[in-house]
Design a protein around this motif. Structure first.
Motif, PDB file in Angstrom:
ATOM      1  N   MET A   1      -0.169 -12.348  17.847  1.00 59.25           N
ATOM      2  CA  MET A   1       1.326 -11.881  18.088  1.00 59.25           C
ATOM      3  C   MET A   1       1.881 -12.446  16.724  1.00 59.25           C
ATOM      4  N   GLU A   2       3.401 -11.784  16.625  1.00 61.91           N
ATOM      5  CA  GLU A   2       4.129 -12.087  15.557  1.00 61.91           C
ATOM      6  C   GLU A   2       4.405 -13.567  15.619  1.00 61.91           C
ATOM      7  N   LEU A   3       4.082 -14.468  14.449  1.00 59.22           N
ATOM      8  CA  LEU A   3       4.454 -15.668  14.327  1.00 59.22           C
ATOM      9  C   LEU A   3       3.968 -16.675  15.822  1.00 59.22           C
ATOM     10  N   GLY A   4       2.932 -16.101  16.250  1.00 58.92           N
ATOM     11  CA  GLY A   4       2.103 -16.538  17.699  1.00 58.92           C
ATOM     12  C   GLY A   4       1.047 -17.645  17.568  1.00 58.92           C
ATOM     13  N   THR A   5       0.388 -17.354  18.613  1.00 64.33           N
ATOM     14  CA  THR A   5      -1.103 -18.436  18.671  1.00 64.33           C
ATOM     15  C   THR A   5      -2.043 -17.526  17.789  1.00 64.33           C
ATOM     16  N   GLY A   6      -2.753 -18.385  17.075  1.00 65.86           N
ATOM     17  CA  GLY A   6      -3.903 -17.486  16.275  1.00 65.86           C
ATOM     18  C   GLY A   6      -3.607 -17.515  14.879  1.00 65.86           C
ATOM     19  N   PRO A   7      -4.481 -17.228  14.063  1.00 69.05           N
ATOM     20  CA  PRO A   7      -4.356 -17.151  12.792  1.00 69.05           C
ATOM     21  C   PRO A   7      -3.792 -15.708  12.212  1.00 69.05           C
ATOM     22  N   THR A   8      -3.428 -15.613  11.358  1.00 67.82           N
ATOM     23  CA  THR A   8      -2.876 -14.159  10.708  1.00 67.82           C
ATOM     24  C   THR A   8      -4.160 -13.728  10.054  1.00 67.82           C
ATOM     25  N   ARG A   9      -4.973 -12.548  10.251  1.00 66.32           N
ATOM     26  CA  ARG A   9      -5.990 -12.253   9.655  1.00 66.32           C
ATOM     27  C   ARG A   9      -5.882 -10.917   8.822  1.00 66.32           C
ATOM     28  N   CYS A  10      -6.554 -10.975   7.801  1.00 68.96           N
ATOM     29  CA  CYS A  10      -6.645  -9.700   6.843  1.00 68.96           C
ATOM     30  C   CYS A  10      -8.067  -8.993   7.056  1.00 68.96           C
ATOM     31  N   PRO A  11      -7.635  -7.935   7.919  1.00 71.16           N
ATOM     32  CA  PRO A  11      -9.132  -7.087   8.370  1.00 71.16           C
ATOM     33  C   PRO A  11      -9.965  -6.570   6.871  1.00 71.16           C
ATOM     34  N   PRO A  12     -10.871  -6.667   7.297  1.00 76.65           N
ATOM     35  CA  PRO A  12     -11.769  -6.249   5.911  1.00 76.65           C
ATOM     36  C   PRO A  12     -11.554  -4.662   5.538  1.00 76.65           C
ATOM     37  N   LYS A  13     -11.211  -4.065   6.396  1.00 78.45           N
ATOM     38  CA  LYS A  13     -10.795  -2.622   6.139  1.00 78.45           C
ATOM     39  C   LYS A  13      -9.466  -2.218   6.775  1.00 78.45           C
ATOM     40  N   ASP A  14      -8.709  -1.795   6.072  1.00 82.45           N
ATOM     41  CA  ASP A  14      -7.348  -1.318   6.602  1.00 82.45           C
ATOM     42  C   ASP A  14      -7.291   0.333   6.780  1.00 82.45           C
ATOM     43  N   PRO A  15      -7.157   0.560   8.136  1.00 85.97           N
ATOM     44  CA  PRO A  15      -7.268   1.893   8.536  1.00 85.97           C
ATOM     45  C   PRO A  15      -6.233   2.815   7.770  1.00 85.97           C
ATOM     46  N   VAL A  16      -5.162   2.678   7.430  1.00 85.39           N
ATOM     47  CA  VAL A  16      -4.231   3.459   6.507  1.00 85.39           C
ATOM     48  C   VAL A  16      -4.696   3.562   5.334  1.00 85.39           C
ATOM     49  N   ILE A  17      -5.322   2.537   4.520  1.00 87.82           N
ATOM     50  CA  ILE A  17      -5.636   2.817   3.212  1.00 87.82           C
ATOM     51  C   ILE A  17      -6.994   3.441   3.337  1.00 87.82           C
ATOM     52  N   GLU A  18      -7.767   3.232   4.181  1.00 89.92           N
ATOM     53  CA  GLU A  18      -9.086   4.060   4.301  1.00 89.92           C
ATOM     54  C   GLU A  18      -8.870   5.663   4.263  1.00 89.92           C
ATOM     55  N   PHE A  19      -7.831   5.825   4.931  1.00 90.75           N
ATOM     56  CA  PHE A  19      -7.496   7.459   5.423  1.00 90.75           C
ATOM     57  C   PHE A  19      -6.847   7.920   4.143  1.00 90.75           C
ATOM     58  N   GLN A  20      -6.002   7.145   3.549  1.00 92.01           N
ATOM     59  CA  GLN A  20      -5.348   7.487   2.200  1.00 92.01           C
ATOM     60  C   GLN A  20      -6.369   7.919   1.278  1.00 92.01           C
ATOM     61  N   LYS A  21      -7.423   7.127   0.884  1.00 93.89           N
ATOM     62  CA  LYS A  21      -8.664   7.302   0.109  1.00 93.89           C
ATOM     63  C   LYS A  21      -9.389   8.497   0.585  1.00 93.89           C
ATOM     64  N   LYS A  22      -9.387   8.716   1.645  1.00 94.41           N
ATOM     65  CA  LYS A  22     -10.329   9.971   2.260  1.00 94.41           C
ATOM     66  C   LYS A  22      -9.298  11.068   1.840  1.00 94.41           C
ATOM     67  N   LEU A  23      -7.989  11.101   2.134  1.00 98.63           N
ATOM     68  CA  LEU A  23      -7.237  12.356   1.585  1.00 98.63           C
ATOM     69  C   LEU A  23      -7.236  12.662   0.246  1.00 98.63           C
ATOM     70  N   LEU A  24      -7.336  11.738  -0.453  1.00 98.44           N
ATOM     71  CA  LEU A  24      -7.159  11.740  -1.935  1.00 98.44           C
ATOM     72  C   LEU A  24      -8.506  12.265  -2.711  1.00 98.44           C
ATOM     73  N   ASP A  25      -9.609  11.633  -2.034  1.00101.31           N
ATOM     74  CA  ASP A  25     -11.050  11.915  -2.666  1.00101.31           C
ATOM     75  C   ASP A  25     -11.141  13.211  -2.236  1.00101.31           C
ATOM     76  N   SER A  26     -10.990  13.896  -1.116  1.00100.07           N
ATOM     77  CA  SER A  26     -11.393  14.934  -0.635  1.00100.07           C
ATOM     78  C   SER A  26     -10.202  15.917  -1.396  1.00100.07           C
ATOM     79  N   GLY A  27      -9.246  15.845  -2.062  1.00 99.39           N
ATOM     80  CA  GLY A  27      -8.351  16.830  -2.665  1.00 99.39           C
ATOM     81  C   GLY A  27      -7.471  17.520  -1.742  1.00 99.39           C
ATOM     82  N   LEU A  28      -7.344  16.918  -0.417  1.00100.75           N
ATOM     83  CA  LEU A  28      -6.423  17.439   0.721  1.00100.75           C
ATOM     84  C   LEU A  28      -4.938  16.887   0.417  1.00100.75           C
ATOM     85  N   ALA A  29      -4.876  15.837  -0.232  1.00106.64           N
ATOM     86  CA  ALA A  29      -3.667  15.463  -0.713  1.00106.64           C
ATOM     87  C   ALA A  29      -3.377  14.958  -2.078  1.00106.64           C
ATOM     88  N   SER A  30      -2.295  14.847  -2.556  1.00105.90           N
ATOM     89  CA  SER A  30      -2.239  14.068  -4.208  1.00105.90           C
ATOM     90  C   SER A  30      -1.228  12.821  -3.829  1.00105.90           C
TER      91      SER A  30
END
Length: 377
Positions: A280-309
């Motif tokens: 939770m925000e500023l709550g219990t437990g560490p703030t983690r950086c996921p090894p893969k970000d779903p937004v960035i991964e999908f952004q790459k997919k759109l760019l690499d496939s030519g579906l978006a610029s």
């Protein structure tokens, strides 16, 4: 959630590239008690791709806006963010029909938004304002729309509730399914297995979705269970496990699940392997950086496939930034409910009533307006 007209506007406004569809290979599906699983490939259209990107990016920016609101004490209660799990909600809903319903846990901002609440509704609810999703009465953990039934603060409470809603659907002969979303920390609760038992006995149209983000607050979930293959723990329920970082993999799993249940075969258990950025925000437990970000991964997919610029995606990012900034400002300045509004919503339509041996000190004067609508901005 973006309306169909807004979706078309995004597509026509940001559709300069010539390529209109692309085919993708999907990540592996692990199956339990299923002879056949979801398709291993899928086709993505440009229109859908821009729409999914807009959904996930909006959810991410909305959650990022919660951090300063929490830090500056505009949010005065718990605030569990969904950052890192956007592909789970967007992918599940992409594979369903609008008439299908969802019930979830307290980590529900993104689900509420994608099921119909505007960004302003969500952020204003977090800060307790009258313009919030439920007029500021519930806060971060209990949001609702016509297809999203919360937002449940009790650990595991949504699992039996969702099972009961699926029973109602079956009794009404509705051709829809109920999606019940929970995290892997819920799995050692007795209510889960009781719900599985009833759902299978009656072959209810309920999709149990386990968002396995690997942590119970700050504790690795693998250290608290002898079987971390959660998709197999339904025993007599067929199960599927897949990558919850890839929205297209999640979408195909949801499509398969819907087809399976609409054929009358009963419930399914779907485990989505994902990660969030902290309990939770500023709550219990560490703030983690996921090894893969779903937004960035999908952004790459759109760019690499030519579906978006890059220009198309940047234009969408700017539009989202404007919407979220406006909503955040409203979340700080919109009025609170009057005090006598506390007496509404206790009963359906708040009928006039007397309580034996009690004296009501304040008579309600507040008249609730349910038809509160706002633009995305």
């Amino acid at each position: 959630m973006l309306s169909s007209s807004t979706r078309r506007l995004i597509f026509h406004r940001f559709s300069s590239s010539a390529k209109q569809s692309a085919k993708f290979d999907l990540k592996k599906f692990d199956l339990y008690k299923l002879a056949k699983g979801p398709n291993s490939t899928t086709t993505l259209t440009k229109e859908d791709g821009l729409y999914y990107y807009t959904q996930m990016k909006t959810c991410r920016e909305m959650e990022l806006a919660c951090s300063p609101l929490f830090r500056d004490k505009y949010i005065n209660a718990s605030c569990h963010l969904y950052s890192g799990q956007e592909a789970c909600a967007a992918g599940i809903l992409a594979g369903l029909k609008y008439e299908d319903k969802v019930i979830g846990s307290y980590r529900g901002h993104a689900w509420a938004h994608l099921c119909g609440a505007t960004v302003r509704h969500v952020l204003a609810e977090c800060t307790g304002r009258a313009s919030g999703n439920v007029h500021g009465k519930a806060g971060s953990m209990h949001m609702y729309t016509d297809r999203y039934f919360g937002g449940n603060g009790i650990l595991c409470g949504q699992v039996p509730n969702g099972t009961g809603m699926a029973l109602a659907m079956k009794l009404r002969k509705e051709k829809n399914l109920m999606v019940t979303v929970f995290a892997e920390g819920t799995f050692n609760q007795g209510q889960v297995f009781e719900s599985f038992n009833m759902a299978k006995l009656w072959d209810l149209p309920v999709l149990f979705v386990c968002e396995n983000n690997r942590y119970l607050k700050s504790t690795l979930s693998e250290t608290l269970t002898p079987n971390a293959d959660y998709y197999t723990r339904g025993d007599y329920l067929p199960g599927i496990r897949c990558d919850g970082i890839d929205i297209l993999t999640v979408r195909e799993a949801a499509r398969f699940a819907r087809e399976y249940m609409m054929a009358g075969k009963g419930p399914l258990l779907l485990e989505l392997q994902t990660e969030n950025q902290g309990h939770m925000e500023l709550g219990t437990g560490p703030t983690r950086c996921p090894p893969k970000d779903p937004v960035i991964e999908f952004q790459k997919k759109l760019l690499d496939s030519g579906l978006a610029s890059e220009d198309e995606l940047k234009a969408i990012d700017e539009k989202i930034k404007t919407i979220v900034e406006s909503a955040s400002n409203h979340a700080k300045t919109d009025p609170f409910l009057p005090h006598d509004a506390l007496y509404t919503d206790v009963f359906h339509n708040t009928p006039s009533h007397e309580i034996r041996d009690c004296v009501r000190i304040v008579k309600p004067k507040y008249t609730e307006t349910r038809q509160m609508t706002f633009d995305q901005e």
